[in-house]
Design a protein around this motif. Structure first.
Motif, PDB file in Angstrom:
ATOM      1  N   GLU A   1      32.731  20.495  19.881  1.00 51.20           N
ATOM      2  CA  GLU A   1      33.923  21.308  19.359  1.00 51.20           C
ATOM      3  C   GLU A   1      34.864  20.536  18.745  1.00 51.20           C
ATOM      4  OE1 GLU A   1      33.566  25.573  21.682  1.00 51.20           O
ATOM      5  OE2 GLU A   1      34.675  24.004  22.564  1.00 51.20           O
ATOM      6  N   HIS A   2      35.604  20.902  17.829  1.00 50.41           N
ATOM      7  CA  HIS A   2      36.841  19.911  17.270  1.00 50.41           C
ATOM      8  C   HIS A   2      38.006  20.844  17.349  1.00 50.41           C
ATOM      9  CE1 HIS A   2      34.308  17.264  14.359  1.00 50.41           C
ATOM     10  NE2 HIS A   2      33.955  17.036  15.799  1.00 50.41           N
ATOM     11  N   ILE A   3      39.003  20.699  18.390  1.00 54.68           N
ATOM     12  CA  ILE A   3      39.962  21.778  18.859  1.00 54.68           C
ATOM     13  C   ILE A   3      41.136  20.999  18.673  1.00 54.68           C
ATOM     14  CG2 ILE A   3      40.948  22.566  21.034  1.00 54.68           C
ATOM     15  CD1 ILE A   3      38.286  22.687  22.203  1.00 54.68           C
ATOM     16  N   GLY A   4      42.160  22.047  17.937  1.00 58.29           N
ATOM     17  CA  GLY A   4      43.577  21.778  17.871  1.00 58.29           C
ATOM     18  C   GLY A   4      44.148  22.394  18.989  1.00 58.29           C
ATOM     19  N   LEU A   5      45.097  21.673  19.883  1.00 57.55           N
ATOM     20  CA  LEU A   5      45.722  22.173  21.043  1.00 57.55           C
ATOM     21  C   LEU A   5      47.166  22.219  20.266  1.00 57.55           C
ATOM     22  CD1 LEU A   5      46.104  23.174  23.969  1.00 57.55           C
ATOM     23  CD2 LEU A   5      46.406  20.731  24.566  1.00 57.55           C
ATOM     24  N   ILE A   6      47.806  23.500  20.200  1.00 63.41           N
ATOM     25  CA  ILE A   6      48.986  23.522  19.391  1.00 63.41           C
ATOM     26  C   ILE A   6      49.859  24.347  20.264  1.00 63.41           C
ATOM     27  CG2 ILE A   6      47.762  23.577  17.159  1.00 63.41           C
ATOM     28  CD1 ILE A   6      48.361  26.536  16.774  1.00 63.41           C
ATOM     29  N   GLY A   7      51.211  24.376  19.744  1.00 58.80           N
ATOM     30  CA  GLY A   7      52.276  25.040  20.741  1.00 58.80           C
ATOM     31  C   GLY A   7      53.772  24.195  20.317  1.00 58.80           C
ATOM     32  N   ALA A   8      54.737  25.167  20.648  1.00 58.16           N
ATOM     33  CA  ALA A   8      56.089  24.708  20.373  1.00 58.16           C
ATOM     34  C   ALA A   8      56.280  23.440  21.453  1.00 58.16           C
ATOM     35  CB  ALA A   8      57.009  25.674  20.567  1.00 58.16           C
ATOM     36  N   ASN A   9      57.366  22.301  20.999  1.00 58.19           N
ATOM     37  CA  ASN A   9      57.838  21.490  22.015  1.00 58.19           C
ATOM     38  C   ASN A   9      57.895  21.958  23.276  1.00 58.19           C
ATOM     39  OD1 ASN A   9      59.593  19.877  19.184  1.00 58.19           O
ATOM     40  ND2 ASN A   9      57.402  19.338  20.062  1.00 58.19           N
TER      41      ASN A   9
ATOM     42  N   SER B   1      59.436  16.322  26.658  1.00 59.96           N
ATOM     43  CA  SER B   1      58.327  16.155  25.781  1.00 59.96           C
ATOM     44  C   SER B   1      59.073  15.105  24.763  1.00 59.96           C
ATOM     45  CB  SER B   1      57.877  17.124  25.201  1.00 59.96           C
ATOM     46  OG  SER B   1      58.663  18.037  24.145  1.00 59.96           O
ATOM     47  N   GLY B   2      57.999  14.702  23.909  1.00 61.32           N
ATOM     48  CA  GLY B   2      58.612  13.644  22.730  1.00 61.32           C
ATOM     49  C   GLY B   2      59.516  14.553  21.628  1.00 61.32           C
ATOM     50  N   GLY B   3      58.870  15.622  21.658  1.00 57.25           N
ATOM     51  CA  GLY B   3      59.926  16.597  20.534  1.00 57.25           C
ATOM     52  C   GLY B   3      61.154  16.990  21.053  1.00 57.25           C
ATOM     53  N   GLU B   4      61.425  17.394  22.446  1.00 54.77           N
ATOM     54  CA  GLU B   4      62.551  17.885  23.086  1.00 54.77           C
ATOM     55  C   GLU B   4      63.422  16.569  22.999  1.00 54.77           C
ATOM     56  OE1 GLU B   4      60.730  18.939  26.890  1.00 54.77           O
ATOM     57  OE2 GLU B   4      60.697  21.031  26.062  1.00 54.77           O
ATOM     58  N   LYS B   5      62.968  15.247  23.389  1.00 53.12           N
ATOM     59  CA  LYS B   5      63.920  14.286  23.303  1.00 53.12           C
ATOM     60  C   LYS B   5      64.543  13.970  21.874  1.00 53.12           C
ATOM     61  CE  LYS B   5      61.522  11.461  26.757  1.00 53.12           C
ATOM     62  NZ  LYS B   5      60.147  10.746  26.841  1.00 53.12           N
TER      63      LYS B   5
END
Length: 517
Positions: A30-38, A441-445
């Motif tokens: 399986e090739h999975i993309g784990l996604i979601g907001a920061n 998280s990196g996005g929040e920083k």
């Protein structure tokens, strides 16, 4: 065949819940993309399944003898090791097998016939493993992956202790790909890759036979390599078949259906409550009112998840700069050695320029040299008048402050309510605003840094890979704000989908570099 089974997983930090009763199953291939907001917990989930973090509750079970490869950006690379040493260590298990074969041949001189048979059988199995894993062309495989990810340009004999954060990440990624584990766990692997090497990684993953879980906010990249999406939102994990575009189609449809059902139910609840209120006191209608009340009490009430605040970026404008931003003559950039041929470059007010090209050729060095942050090796740079510069660094030191303390130190005249409002406008929720920056998280920083940047007046923005770690909503809003910005922009980015609609000019730094490709 199930490679990984996660059951009833819950985890949080203090009173901030991240995951609640999450279950997950990974099958072979399986090739999975784990996604979601920061900040939804994607990296936390990765740390839990690799046992770097102990969950509050739940069970994580890997299949036996599964080799897991995790792109861990905190892995220790010891001084004295070269890049070649690190990459070849991916084959350590094969090197150990070759050593074992040598030991068996040494032991055969004193072996009985029965022992000899066992030893020859073991040698045969080991030799078959070496042959099937291309053990005798390891050097060629190392060079192939190093070339694909742009590491050959850095030099395979360079000490790993002297690498930048981006170069270090590329070396760790290359080592991981060479190991070819049964499952790859990749947390934003494209952040430090340029367009050429993202394309190479895309082809590699498209042809990858084993399973992988990929965290990425680069939608074109995701779409090209995954066949399943797991969406993390409101402490839950939902499975969708297909790529990101298919997920969005189904997700929006489900959300629309839920909102319609919610509105219908709320209207029904209002009618029932109104009937009960009007009729419960009358003897003739009391039974009907009680019947309606029972229906209300038994009703499974639909709840809509609270929507995350979407960021709003708006860069404060300083007074207009002079017509000239900079004029460089015979400019040679670099530190110990030249990274460019002599350059004549000019930028005028209102230009928005993207600096593009492979990693390691000096884009950041050029940007800093043009604006006087470092001295050039040769040549001159004349800078214009009345420049008010806003600078977003690719790699910034992590503060030990909370978000509130960080912004307050920059804007001490504001009160706490104003500071909170500034952070909330950048898409940060209360639970993030009150946290230490180090645990975000990196996005929040990145959003905290953008908060500081947009609230200081500027007429020239220097942005070095500003989209690294940002989620889809934040990227789109940043793109809108930069298109609206009336000042000048010098932007480094590896995402054409982001910069193409913003900039007036694209400068390909590969045409100036002294590096050989």
């Amino acid at each position: 065949m199930s490679i990984l089974t996660v059951q009833n997983l819950s985890h949080g930090f203090g009173d901030r819940a991240i995951l609640n009763d999450v279950s997950f199953r990974l099958l072979k291939g399986e090739h999975i993309g784990l996604i979601g907001a920061n900040g939804e917990g994607k990296s936390t989930f990765m740390n839990i399944i690799t046992r770097k973090l102990q969950p509050d509750e739940g069970k994580i079970e890997w299949a036996k003898n599964v080799r897991v490869g995790y792109l861990d950006q905190h892995a220790v690379l010891a001084r004295g090791m070269t890049i070649r040493d690190v990459l070849k260590s991916a084959f350590q298990y094969l090197i150990d097998m070759e050593t074992r074969i040598g030991e068996l041949y040494m032991e055969m001189g004193d072996a009985t016939p029965e022992q000899m048979d066992d030893m020859l059988a073991e040698v045969g199995e080991l030799q078959e493993t070496l042959d099937s894993n291309d053990f005798y062309i390891i050097d060629a495989k190392v060079e192939e992956v190093a070339r694909g990810l742009g590491i050959l340009d850095v030099g395979l004999d360079r000490d790993v202790a002297d690498l930048s954060g981006g170069q270090r990440t590329k070396v760790l990624l290359a080592k991981l790909l060479l190991e070819k584990p049964d499952i790859l766990l990749l947390d934003e692997p494209t952040n430090y890759l340029d367009e050429i090497h993202i394309e190479w990684l895309k082809r590699y993953l498209q042809n990858y036979d084993n399973a992988f879980i990929l965290i990425s906010h680069d939608i074109p990249f995701l779409n090209s390599v995954i066949n399943l999406v797991y969406h993390m939102e409101n402490q839950d994990l939902s499975r969708y078949v297909g790529d990101y575009d298919k997920f969005m189609e189904v997700y929006e449809m489900k959300r629309s259906q839920l909102e319609s059902a919610y509105k219908r139910q709320q209207a029904e609840i209002a009618d029932l409550k109104d009937f009960v209120a009007r009729n419960k006191a009358r003897v003739s209608t009391r039974n009907m009112a009680m019947s309606r009340q029972k229906k209300l009490d038994k009703m499974d009430v639909i709840e809509l998840s609270a929507e995350r605040p979407k960021p709003e970026f708006r860069f404060l404008q300083a007074r207009t700069s002079g017509r000239l931003i900079f004029d460089a003559k015979d400019l040679v950039i670099g530190y110990d050695e030249p990274l460019s041929r002599p350059l004549d470059l000019q930028m005028e007010r209102g230009q928005k320029i993207a600096l593009v090209g492979a990693n390691g050729i000096g884009k950041t060095t050029l940007l800093k040299s043009l604006l006087g942050m470092i001295n050039p090796l040769e040549g001159t740079v004349e800078r214009g008048e009345f420049l008010e510069i806003g600078y977003f660094e690719q790699e910034a030191a992590v503060s030990n402050n909370t978000c509130i303390e960080e912004i307050w130190s920059e804007f001490p005249s504001l009160n706490q309510q104003q500071v909170r409002a500034m952070l909330a406008k950048c898409g940060l929720m209360t639970k993030h605003i009150e946290s230490k920056i180090a645990v975000l998280s990196g996005g929040e920083k990145a959003k905290v840094r953008l908060c500081k940047l947009q609230n200081n007046e500027s007429n020239l923005l220097l942005l070095d890979e500003p989209t690294n770690h940002l989620d889809v909503d934040a990227k789109e809003e940043l793109k809108r704000a930069l298109k609206e910005y009336k000042g000048s922009i010098l932007l480094i980015s590896h995402e054409p989908e982001f910069y193409q609609d913003i900039v007036t000019d694209v400068w390909n730094c590969e045409s100036w570099t002294t590096k050989v490709f």
